[in-house]
Design a protein around this motif. Structure first.
Motif, PDB file in Angstrom:
ATOM      1  N   LEU A  48     -43.773 -18.063  54.748  1.00 57.21           N
ATOM      2  CA  LEU A  48     -42.882 -17.960  55.895  1.00 57.21           C
ATOM      3  C   LEU A  48     -43.612 -18.307  57.185  1.00 57.21           C
ATOM      4  CD1 LEU A  48     -41.008 -14.619  55.083  1.00 57.21           C
ATOM      5  CD2 LEU A  48     -40.182 -16.945  54.732  1.00 57.21           C
ATOM      6  N   ARG A  49     -42.869 -18.702  58.175  1.00 58.66           N
ATOM      7  CA  ARG A  49     -43.413 -18.907  59.511  1.00 58.66           C
ATOM      8  C   ARG A  49     -43.559 -17.540  60.185  1.00 58.66           C
ATOM      9  NH1 ARG A  49     -39.248 -22.634  58.584  1.00 58.66           N
ATOM     10  NH2 ARG A  49     -39.883 -24.826  58.660  1.00 58.66           N
ATOM     11  N   ARG A  50     -44.496 -17.441  61.106  1.00 59.79           N
ATOM     12  CA  ARG A  50     -44.707 -16.186  61.833  1.00 59.79           C
ATOM     13  C   ARG A  50     -43.414 -15.718  62.487  1.00 59.79           C
ATOM     14  NH1 ARG A  50     -48.585 -16.177  67.059  1.00 59.79           N
ATOM     15  NH2 ARG A  50     -46.922 -17.584  67.713  1.00 59.79           N
ATOM     16  N   GLY A  51     -42.718 -16.651  63.119  1.00 58.58           N
ATOM     17  CA  GLY A  51     -41.481 -16.312  63.818  1.00 58.58           C
ATOM     18  C   GLY A  51     -40.320 -15.976  62.908  1.00 58.58           C
ATOM     19  N   GLU A  52     -40.490 -16.194  61.589  1.00 63.83           N
ATOM     20  CA  GLU A  52     -39.448 -15.821  60.626  1.00 63.83           C
ATOM     21  C   GLU A  52     -39.674 -14.423  60.075  1.00 63.83           C
ATOM     22  OE1 GLU A  52     -38.331 -20.237  58.807  1.00 63.83           O
ATOM     23  OE2 GLU A  52     -39.898 -19.034  57.851  1.00 63.83           O
ATOM     24  N   LYS A  72     -33.258 -16.026  61.196  1.00 61.48           N
ATOM     25  CA  LYS A  72     -33.602 -15.843  62.615  1.00 61.48           C
ATOM     26  C   LYS A  72     -34.989 -16.410  62.894  1.00 61.48           C
ATOM     27  CE  LYS A  72     -32.871 -11.379  62.333  1.00 61.48           C
ATOM     28  NZ  LYS A  72     -32.106 -11.319  61.074  1.00 61.48           N
ATOM     29  N   GLN A  73     -35.229 -16.744  64.152  1.00 60.35           N
ATOM     30  CA  GLN A  73     -36.516 -17.285  64.577  1.00 60.35           C
ATOM     31  C   GLN A  73     -36.940 -16.609  65.876  1.00 60.35           C
ATOM     32  OE1 GLN A  73     -38.153 -19.819  62.857  1.00 60.35           O
ATOM     33  NE2 GLN A  73     -39.890 -19.886  64.249  1.00 60.35           N
ATOM     34  N   TYR A  74     -38.172 -16.118  65.904  1.00 59.35           N
ATOM     35  CA  TYR A  74     -38.719 -15.454  67.097  1.00 59.35           C
ATOM     36  C   TYR A  74     -39.785 -16.370  67.662  1.00 59.35           C
ATOM     37  CZ  TYR A  74     -40.078 -11.342  69.904  1.00 59.35           C
ATOM     38  OH  TYR A  74     -40.318 -10.448  70.922  1.00 59.35           O
ATOM     39  N   THR A  75     -39.570 -16.886  68.870  1.00 53.46           N
ATOM     40  CA  THR A  75     -40.484 -17.881  69.420  1.00 53.46           C
ATOM     41  C   THR A  75     -41.002 -17.471  70.796  1.00 53.46           C
ATOM     42  OG1 THR A  75     -38.644 -19.120  70.411  1.00 53.46           O
ATOM     43  CG2 THR A  75     -39.337 -19.760  68.200  1.00 53.46           C
ATOM     44  N   ILE A  76     -42.123 -18.073  71.161  1.00 51.69           N
ATOM     45  CA  ILE A  76     -42.730 -17.842  72.475  1.00 51.69           C
ATOM     46  C   ILE A  76     -42.203 -18.890  73.442  1.00 51.69           C
ATOM     47  CG2 ILE A  76     -44.887 -17.732  73.764  1.00 51.69           C
ATOM     48  CD1 ILE A  76     -46.292 -16.903  71.215  1.00 51.69           C
ATOM     49  N   ALA A  77     -41.692 -18.450  74.574  1.00 52.55           N
ATOM     50  CA  ALA A  77     -41.216 -19.357  75.623  1.00 52.55           C
ATOM     51  C   ALA A  77     -41.916 -18.969  76.920  1.00 52.55           C
ATOM     52  CB  ALA A  77     -39.700 -19.262  75.778  1.00 52.55           C
ATOM     53  N   GLY A  78     -43.049 -19.618  77.188  1.00 50.49           N
ATOM     54  CA  GLY A  78     -43.846 -19.237  78.354  1.00 50.49           C
ATOM     55  C   GLY A  78     -44.466 -17.867  78.143  1.00 50.49           C
ATOM     56  N   ARG A 128     -48.659 -12.539  69.272  1.00 47.63           N
ATOM     57  CA  ARG A 128     -50.086 -12.684  69.564  1.00 47.63           C
ATOM     58  C   ARG A 128     -50.895 -11.539  68.953  1.00 47.63           C
ATOM     59  NH1 ARG A 128     -47.798 -14.188  74.791  1.00 47.63           N
ATOM     60  NH2 ARG A 128     -47.966 -16.443  75.091  1.00 47.63           N
ATOM     61  N   SER A 129     -50.270 -10.363  68.805  1.00 49.98           N
ATOM     62  CA  SER A 129     -50.961  -9.223  68.188  1.00 49.98           C
ATOM     63  C   SER A 129     -51.280  -9.522  66.731  1.00 49.98           C
ATOM     64  CB  SER A 129     -50.088  -7.969  68.283  1.00 49.98           C
ATOM     65  OG  SER A 129     -49.868  -7.593  69.619  1.00 49.98           O
ATOM     66  N   ILE A 130     -50.365 -10.244  66.065  1.00 49.87           N
ATOM     67  CA  ILE A 130     -50.585 -10.621  64.678  1.00 49.87           C
ATOM     68  C   ILE A 130     -51.800 -11.536  64.558  1.00 49.87           C
ATOM     69  CG2 ILE A 130     -49.653 -11.947  62.752  1.00 49.87           C
ATOM     70  CD1 ILE A 130     -48.306  -9.311  62.916  1.00 49.87           C
ATOM     71  N   ASN A 131     -51.864 -12.548  65.413  1.00 50.76           N
ATOM     72  CA  ASN A 131     -52.992 -13.472  65.372  1.00 50.76           C
ATOM     73  C   ASN A 131     -54.315 -12.766  65.664  1.00 50.76           C
ATOM     74  OD1 ASN A 131     -50.552 -15.263  65.833  1.00 50.76           O
ATOM     75  ND2 ASN A 131     -52.148 -16.808  65.618  1.00 50.76           N
ATOM     76  N   TYR A 132     -54.302 -11.877  66.649  1.00 50.73           N
ATOM     77  CA  TYR A 132     -55.515 -11.142  67.003  1.00 50.73           C
ATOM     78  C   TYR A 132     -55.995 -10.303  65.819  1.00 50.73           C
ATOM     79  CZ  TYR A 132     -58.566  -7.657  69.124  1.00 50.73           C
ATOM     80  OH  TYR A 132     -59.626  -6.830  69.402  1.00 50.73           O
ATOM     81  N   GLU A 133     -55.065  -9.603  65.182  1.00 52.10           N
ATOM     82  CA  GLU A 133     -55.432  -8.736  64.060  1.00 52.10           C
ATOM     83  C   GLU A 133     -55.892  -9.558  62.866  1.00 52.10           C
ATOM     84  OE1 GLU A 133     -56.164  -4.976  62.422  1.00 52.10           O
ATOM     85  OE2 GLU A 133     -55.811  -5.711  64.468  1.00 52.10           O
ATOM     86  N   PHE A 134     -55.257 -10.694  62.646  1.00 51.55           N
ATOM     87  CA  PHE A 134     -55.656 -11.574  61.541  1.00 51.55           C
ATOM     88  C   PHE A 134     -57.095 -12.047  61.731  1.00 51.55           C
ATOM     89  CE2 PHE A 134     -55.699 -15.966  59.686  1.00 51.55           C
ATOM     90  CZ  PHE A 134     -55.639 -15.581  58.358  1.00 51.55           C
ATOM     91  N   PRO A 144     -63.814 -16.944  55.210  1.00 51.30           N
ATOM     92  CA  PRO A 144     -63.847 -18.222  55.934  1.00 51.30           C
ATOM     93  C   PRO A 144     -62.827 -18.230  57.067  1.00 51.30           C
ATOM     94  CG  PRO A 144     -63.875 -18.594  53.567  1.00 51.30           C
ATOM     95  CD  PRO A 144     -63.611 -17.128  53.757  1.00 51.30           C
ATOM     96  N   LYS A 145     -63.207 -18.788  58.193  1.00 49.56           N
ATOM     97  CA  LYS A 145     -62.350 -18.832  59.366  1.00 49.56           C
ATOM     98  C   LYS A 145     -61.224 -19.838  59.153  1.00 49.56           C
ATOM     99  CE  LYS A 145     -61.159 -18.283  63.737  1.00 49.56           C
ATOM    100  NZ  LYS A 145     -60.529 -17.048  64.240  1.00 49.56           N
ATOM    101  N   VAL A 146     -59.998 -19.347  59.138  1.00 45.16           N
ATOM    102  CA  VAL A 146     -58.813 -20.199  59.036  1.00 45.16           C
ATOM    103  C   VAL A 146     -57.792 -19.703  60.052  1.00 45.16           C
ATOM    104  CG1 VAL A 146     -59.150 -20.737  56.585  1.00 45.16           C
ATOM    105  CG2 VAL A 146     -57.751 -18.757  57.231  1.00 45.16           C
ATOM    106  N   THR A 147     -56.773 -20.513  60.292  1.00 46.70           N
ATOM    107  CA  THR A 147     -55.706 -20.090  61.188  1.00 46.70           C
ATOM    108  C   THR A 147     -54.642 -19.326  60.406  1.00 46.70           C
ATOM    109  OG1 THR A 147     -54.377 -22.093  60.875  1.00 46.70           O
ATOM    110  CG2 THR A 147     -56.080 -22.135  62.596  1.00 46.70           C
ATOM    111  N   LEU A 148     -53.852 -18.562  61.118  1.00 49.53           N
ATOM    112  CA  LEU A 148     -52.754 -17.842  60.469  1.00 49.53           C
ATOM    113  C   LEU A 148     -51.807 -18.823  59.789  1.00 49.53           C
ATOM    114  CD1 LEU A 148     -51.266 -15.132  59.986  1.00 49.53           C
ATOM    115  CD2 LEU A 148     -50.069 -15.538  62.147  1.00 49.53           C
ATOM    116  N   HIS A 149     -51.533 -19.946  60.443  1.00 48.63           N
ATOM    117  CA  HIS A 149     -50.607 -20.927  59.889  1.00 48.63           C
ATOM    118  C   HIS A 149     -51.119 -21.540  58.588  1.00 48.63           C
ATOM    119  CE1 HIS A 149     -47.158 -23.622  60.142  1.00 48.63           C
ATOM    120  NE2 HIS A 149     -47.965 -24.627  59.837  1.00 48.63           N
TER     121      HIS A 149
END
Length: 207
Positions: A48-52, A72-78, A128-134, A144-149
């Motif tokens: 799944l996508r983070r926003g899903e 549903k989709q939760y996205t960052i807008a600014g 952003r809290s998810i990415n920080y915790e990941f 190994p360092k990878v991105t959440l995506h």
């Protein structure tokens, strides 16, 4: 036209690093009981996508039919976060409620079957809290360092290795085109190549 003599550098897309199966299992074992365990389990299982994942509510889980509704989709807008419907029809999909995900849902302590499944103080969690915790968990477990995506890429590759045809993987991930799934999300697997080549050599009767 002198432009025709100009040689442009060939475009080579950057290779995305993904975890091995062993890395992923180590990560899943390390987050048992973590406040975001369900989030990461959903992310890795279904790609799944983070926003899903973030806006999933109890109403999106049909325990009777065994289905998860992604709608549903939760996205960052600014500096703001907005809740919208997915951009494409293919992103609106139903996924089977697998036993290990149902078990995690059953363990969640909740007084109500309303509102977001994964929340902080009754509100949707900050992406952003998810990415920080990941990133913190990666460092803590020397992974190994990878991105959440990249976990979405891991899921696409894992489903391929498990034998799911590309059309079905496309539908699970919510891609509008199977070419996207095949060309950009599914990666080669060394152990699959090794086993395949060994089986091929047996067919050829190599010693």
């Amino acid at each position: 036209n002198i432009v025709k003599y100009v040689q442009l550098e060939k475009y080579r897309p950057k290779k995305r690093e993904i975890w091995s199966l062993e890395d992923c299992i180590l990560f899943l074992n390390s987050i048992q009981g973590h406040k975001y365990e369900l989030f990461f389990a959903l992310y890795i299982t279904y790609g799944l996508r983070r926003g899903e994942v973030i806006p999933l509510t109890w109403e999106d889980i049909d325990f009777e039919l065994g289905v998860i509704h992604i709608n549903k989709q939760y996205t960052i807008a600014g500096k703001d976060f907005i809740l919208t419907t997915p951009k494409t029809d293919s992103s609106i999909r139903d996924l089977p409620l697998l036993p290990h995900i149902k078990s995690l849902l059953d363990r969640l302590a909740t007084d109500s079957k309303r509102g977001p499944i994964i929340e902080e103080n009754g509100k949707l969690i900050n992406p952003r809290s998810i990415n920080y915790e990941f990133n913190r968990l990666i460092k803590e477990n020397s992974l190994p360092k990878v991105t959440l995506h990249s976990l979405r890429h891991f899921a696409a590759t894992g489903l391929k290795d498990a034998g799911l045809p590309v059309k079905e993987v496309q539908e699970v991930l919510g891609h509008s085109n199977p070419k996207t799934t095949l060309q950009f999300y599914q990666h080669g697997s060394e152990h699959i190549k090794q086993n395949g080549l060994e089986n091929y050599s047996k067919i050829l009767n190599f010693a």
